[in-house]
Design an enzyme around this catalytic site. Structure first.
Site, PDB file in Angstrom:
ATOM      1  N   GLU A 194     -27.517  -1.414  12.547  1.00 48.97           N
ATOM      2  CA  GLU A 194     -26.313  -0.980  12.757  1.00 48.97           C
ATOM      3  C   GLU A 194     -25.158  -2.255  11.522  1.00 48.97           C
ATOM      4  O   GLU A 194     -24.246  -2.664  12.565  1.00 48.97           O
ATOM      5  CB  GLU A 194     -25.871  -0.964  13.846  1.00 48.97           C
ATOM      6  CG  GLU A 194     -26.881   0.505  13.982  1.00 48.97           C
ATOM      7  CD  GLU A 194     -26.610   1.126  15.635  1.00 48.97           C
ATOM      8  OE1 GLU A 194     -25.455   1.141  15.668  1.00 48.97           O
ATOM      9  OE2 GLU A 194     -26.540   2.738  15.248  1.00 48.97           O
ATOM     10  N   GLU A 244     -32.971   5.414  15.013  1.00 40.76           N
ATOM     11  CA  GLU A 244     -32.783   5.830  16.370  1.00 40.76           C
ATOM     12  C   GLU A 244     -31.902   6.929  15.851  1.00 40.76           C
ATOM     13  O   GLU A 244     -31.550   7.496  15.440  1.00 40.76           O
ATOM     14  CB  GLU A 244     -31.391   4.720  17.028  1.00 40.76           C
ATOM     15  CG  GLU A 244     -31.625   3.669  17.090  1.00 40.76           C
ATOM     16  CD  GLU A 244     -31.192   2.570  17.766  1.00 40.76           C
ATOM     17  OE1 GLU A 244     -30.109   3.163  17.951  1.00 40.76           O
ATOM     18  OE2 GLU A 244     -30.760   1.671  17.354  1.00 40.76           O
TER      19      GLU A 244
END
Length: 503
Positions: free
Chosen positions: A158, A275
């Site tokens: 991220e 995820e």
């Protein structure tokens, strides 16, 4: 009545089982973690495990030192070997995420999580490349090149969020990716490398990643993204509350990489959602509920249409990003609590693990598959009102005409809902003990068992008719097996007590 076709639509892909998430990797050194992993693999059988912190200080790989007035770096794999040995022993392979930055190589002090993963670029790119090279070379030496080639390698986590990458510097991430990907391929051209592992709401990073890939031509073997469906967090002490988008929003997020990249050089690459979950907070009680299982059922049964894999975040509440949990049920991401109490979403996955290889039908509230030996599995779920404006219907009825061989079928039904197969509800009834005593733990293990029933139904014209009434937020698995009756002709249960049956 829904008429389930006898001819399969094709194979039922198991993209849902490709990968599952975990907390930082050094947690795998813990005995309770390893016990949880063995239970998970026994009941579900994921292929890969992805977690943070391979290069963080807790793993102890990057070890700078001074000798005779000069700086040197020693690469130590003491913990890495133990962690990966434990995974492989449990029957699961690593999905390697390269991060975070070792403190001895970091260009700054910015960290994330209770365990302080450093999220700054490397102070020395050559030293970073040497770390990547030494790690992969060691893994190949220890586990063999054919094995390690099967382990996907993802660059960072991220980077579009300031908490995970200093200043969300996109150009700096591209430089890190380029150095890393080339180093991976220098070790072995057959290794798989990809990124950019972005969070939801940042698909412009996919466009930027594609433009960078076209301009600089770094190796890219797959594209990765994350998916969550919750709104901004409303924090309370040791907890969070959030709004929730409809479950279809998660499927839209799964589809985003292929949609955004369709006219780029990255089109056609495998897409891994590394995820996903309902909420992105590790202290949101929704994760512990039957609502979570019913909400995610259409996602895990239909996600294969949009991505090559989608990794539930995470398999266990042995997880410390927000600190050591303060209560037994605390809204942790895990399918399992500490001490291996199964949550309703665990059962959703365990039910899916008993599905067949052939896909017969899929609808808004059901999935029907068939095993090669003729057994049929019906997974069904009650609708969820994600807006929270209503609690959802008390009952949801589904009528199916299912193709089955033989004259009769044995029917086994397993269910979880707000009361049954629901240790969280039992824990609430207990008074929410923060540290359950041994007797209470035993009760929670019992409460986590799905409700089970069985029956025998007639098969007419190659079909059995099922009427399933589901409770609020129920997820149920119905398995139909053709009956081969081997009852001897003299057996008569009317004579159990020795009497003569009435004519």
């Amino acid at each position: 009545m829904i008429h389930v076709p006898a001819e399969p639509q094709g194979a039922f892909p198991d993209a849902w089982r490709y990968c599952v998430g975990t907390g930082r990797l050094d947690l795998a050194l813990r005995h309770d973690y390893q016990e949880s992993l063995r239970l998970l693999q026994r009941d579900i059988g994921f292929r890969y495990l992805r977690g943070h912190g391979l290069f963080s200080d807790g793993m102890g790989i990057h070890r700078p030192y001074e000798w005779q007035g000069a700086r040197h770096v020693h690469h130590s794999f003491t913990y890495a070997d133990q962690v990966i040995d434990a995974l492989l022993d449990a029957g699961i392979r690593p999905f390697l995420e390269l991060g975070f930055m070792p403190s001895g190589l970091a260009s700054g002090d910015l960290t994330v999580f209770w365990w302080r993963g450093n999220v700054t670029p490397p102070a020395d790119s050559k030293e970073w490349a040497a770390l990547v090279r030494a790690t992969l070379t060691h893994l190949i030496d220890r586990y063999g090149v054919d094995e390690v080639r099967t382990w996907p390698i993802e660059v960072w986590n991220e980077p579009n969020l300031p908490m995970f990458w200093l200043d969300t510097d996109e150009a700096a991430y591209h430089r890190l990716y380029e150095i890393t990907a080339h180093t991976v391929k220098e070790v072995d051209a057959g290794l798989q490398v990809g990124g950019p592992a972005i969070s939801p709401g940042a698909d412009e990073w996919l466009t930027g990643f594609a433009e960078f890939a076209e301009r600089r031509k770094p190796p890219v073997d797959f594209v990765s993204r994350h998916a969550y469906a919750s709104g901004p967090a409303q924090h309370v002490p040791f907890g969070s509350h959030q709004t929730l988008a409809p479950a279809g929003d998660l499927l839209d997020q799964f589809a985003a990489p292929r949609r955004v990249l369709k006219d780029t050089s990255l089109a056609g690459l495998p897409v891994h959602i590394t995820e996903f979950n309902s909420s992105y907070c590790p202290d949101n009680l929704i994760h512990d509920t039957a609502l979570n299982a019913a909400y995610l059922a259409p996602v895990v049964t239909g996600g294969h249409a949009h991505a090559d894999s989608f990794s539930y975040w995470t398999f266990s509440d042995v997880f410390e990003e927000a600190g050591v949990p303060t209560a037994f049920f605390h809204g942790g991401f895990g399918l399992l609590t500490h001490r291996q109490v199964r949550k309703p979403t665990y059962h959703l996955y365990a039910f899916l693990a008993r599905s067949g290889e052939e896909l017969l039908a899929r609808g808004d509230d059901h999935l029907v598959t068939r095993h090669r030996d003729g057994r049929v599995a019906v997974l069904a779920w009650a609708p969820v009102d994600a807006s929270g404006e209503t609690p959802g219907p008390d009952g949801h009825t589904l009528r199916l005409s299912v193709p089955v061989a033989g004259a009769e079928a044995f029917v086994r039904r397993s269910s979880v809902d707000e009361e049954r197969g629901n240790a969280y509800t039992a824990w609430r009834h207990m008074g929410s003990p923060r540290s359950p005593r041994p007797a209470q733990l035993d009760m929670l293990y019992d409460a986590a068992e799905p409700a089970r029933s069985h029956a025998r139904v007639p098969v007419t014209g190659g079909r059995a008719e099922l009427t399933l009434t589901l409770a609020r937020h129920e997820v149920t698995l119905v398995e139909l097996t053709p009956v081969e009756d081997e009852t001897p002709p003299w057996w008569d249960e009317r004579r159990l007590l020795g009497g003569n049956p009435a004519p």
